[in-house]
Design an enzyme around this catalytic site. Structure first.
Site, PDB file in Angstrom:
ATOM      1  NE  ARG A  29     -25.042  67.966 -61.570  1.00  0.00           N
ATOM      2  CZ  ARG A  29     -25.926  66.995 -61.398  1.00  0.00           C
ATOM      3  NH1 ARG A  29     -27.216  67.260 -61.431  1.00  0.00           N
ATOM      4  NH2 ARG A  29     -25.528  65.766 -61.203  1.00  0.00           N
ATOM      5  NE  ARG A  33     -27.475  69.669 -67.862  1.00  0.00           N
ATOM      6  CZ  ARG A  33     -28.004  68.498 -67.529  1.00  0.00           C
ATOM      7  NH1 ARG A  33     -28.464  67.700 -68.475  1.00  0.00           N
ATOM      8  NH2 ARG A  33     -28.094  68.131 -66.266  1.00  0.00           N
ATOM      9  NE  ARG A  42     -22.692  70.078 -74.088  1.00  0.00           N
ATOM     10  CZ  ARG A  42     -22.697  69.238 -75.125  1.00  0.00           C
ATOM     11  NH1 ARG A  42     -22.389  69.688 -76.326  1.00  0.00           N
ATOM     12  NH2 ARG A  42     -22.999  67.969 -74.954  1.00  0.00           N
ATOM     13  CG  ASP A  78     -18.294  64.849 -65.779  1.00  0.00           C
ATOM     14  OD1 ASP A  78     -18.043  63.636 -65.555  1.00  0.00           O
ATOM     15  OD2 ASP A  78     -19.451  65.285 -65.846  1.00  0.00           O
ATOM     16  CE1 TYR A 156     -22.480  58.229 -63.887  1.00  0.00           C
ATOM     17  CE2 TYR A 156     -21.503  58.650 -61.733  1.00  0.00           C
ATOM     18  CZ  TYR A 156     -22.463  58.929 -62.693  1.00  0.00           C
ATOM     19  OH  TYR A 156     -23.404  59.894 -62.449  1.00  0.00           O
TER      20      TYR A 156
END
Length: 352
Positions: A29, A33, A42, A78, A156
């Protein structure tokens, strides 16, 4: 397809067990963010719009490589693009994360999945991003492609999002074993096509994320995860050769699968990624130097004072040893991390 000459091949050499002049490091990652430049971008674009727009995905992928002296770039995407390609709706909701509003509830719902989906066509935007990224990188570092592993994706798809227990998905393994295998086989076929596509597009290393392995014990893992993980490595490597491409190293990262390290080492991957809950020396004792190890600093260690962080990084290197080793965190970096602490980690590894 012709690409710029690779200038820094430490990651690939370490993955293959060859000598390196210094330990390579990249961070799971690393694009995301915690970087102010990502947050700025974003604020203007939806998460999946960034994933699905090659120019934006490449910009995000390159942000950490511009900022830090990393030894790899990983394409921004993703793992849940595969359920999307199979016809499921996936949303990224603020403060919640991924949500699948219409999860699989019963075996009858499997028929709603697009089992004939052309993965390469549906996810062609990832291939475009990979090819563009290779050119934009201009050979600075290798480019990593990736996919979620079948069990993690299945979790998921049944839970409808993230879960602390995966109890609904695990219930399937006990209540609907054949239907579970049907889903896992469908996902395996999709992952194989997806990874071969990434290799053809220019990915130089491929990582498979079995992020939910911690929810399985040895027997469930042996039945519902390991066979599909092995199948992926075997079929992808064969498919890459069939396409006339050079061999591409592959990494398996099965979070929480301490109980299966020996099996993972023999599953056909060049690199086994480790989470932060196993001691490096224990993992090395189990696996030896048959494959390269990757990891495994606790992501929370990046909150430590600088001197302590440096010592933790040095200790990690000493415990793993410098042969067949790629430095990384034991899971993805947290969104509130200070970029300067990431730089300290990277520089400390390079100095070790």
């Amino acid at each position: 397809m012709k690409f710029p000459v690779l200038k820094n091949d430490r990651l690939l050499r370490a993955a293959r067990g060859e000598e390196v002049d210094r330990i390579p490091i990249w961070i799971m990652r690393q694009a995301g963010r915690y970087l102010p430049e990502f947050r700025e971008l974003r604020s203007k674009h939806d998460f999946f719009s960034i994933c699905q727009t090659p120019e934006l995905a490449v910009e995000v992928s390159l942000q950490p490589v511009r900022r830090f002296d990393l030894d790899a770039c990983i394409i921004f995407s993703d793992i849940l693009v595969i359920p999307q390609a199979l016809g499921m709706t996936v949303e990224m909701r603020p403060s919640i994360g991924p949500v699948l509003p219409n999860p699989i509830v019963s075996p009858d719902d499997i028929s709603k999945l697009d089992s004939r989906a052309d993965i390469c066509k549906k996810l062609g935007y990832v291939a475009e991003a990979i090819t563009l990224a290779r050119h934009k990188l201009d050979g600075k570092v290798p480019l990593i492609g990736f996919s979620g592993a079948p069990w993690t994706l299945m979790g998921y798809m049944i839970e409808g999002g993230g879960s602390k227990t995966l109890s609904k998905a695990k219930a399937w393994l006990y209540e609907n074993p054949e239907s579970s295998k049907q889903i896992l086989k469908l996902l395996t076929d999709a992952v194989v096509d997806y990874l071969i596509m990434q290799a053809c597009a220019g990915a130089q290393l491929l990582q498979v994320f079995e992020s939910s392995a911690e929810h399985l014990g040895p027997e469930l893992f042996k039945t519902y995860a390991l066979p599909y993980i092995r199948d992926i490595s075997s079929r992808v490597k064969t498919g890459i050769k069939t396409k006339g491409l050079d061999d591409i190293p592959m990494t398996i990262f099965a979070k929480g699968a301490h109980y299966a390290l020996k099996e993972l080492a023999g599953s056909g991957y060049d690199v086994v990624g480790l989470d932060w809950t196993i001691r490096p020396e224990d993992a090395r004792a189990i696996i030896g130097n048959s494959v390269t190890l990757q990891g495994n600093l606790d992501p929370c260690a990046l909150y430590a004072p600088q001197n302590e962080l440096k010592q933790l990084a040095k200790d990690m290197v000493n415990k793993f040893g410098k042969i067949r080793y790629i430095a990384n965190l034991g899971h993805g970096i947290y969104p509130d991390m200070k970029p300067e602490n990431v730089e300290i980690l990277i520089n400390t590894i390079h100095e070790s």
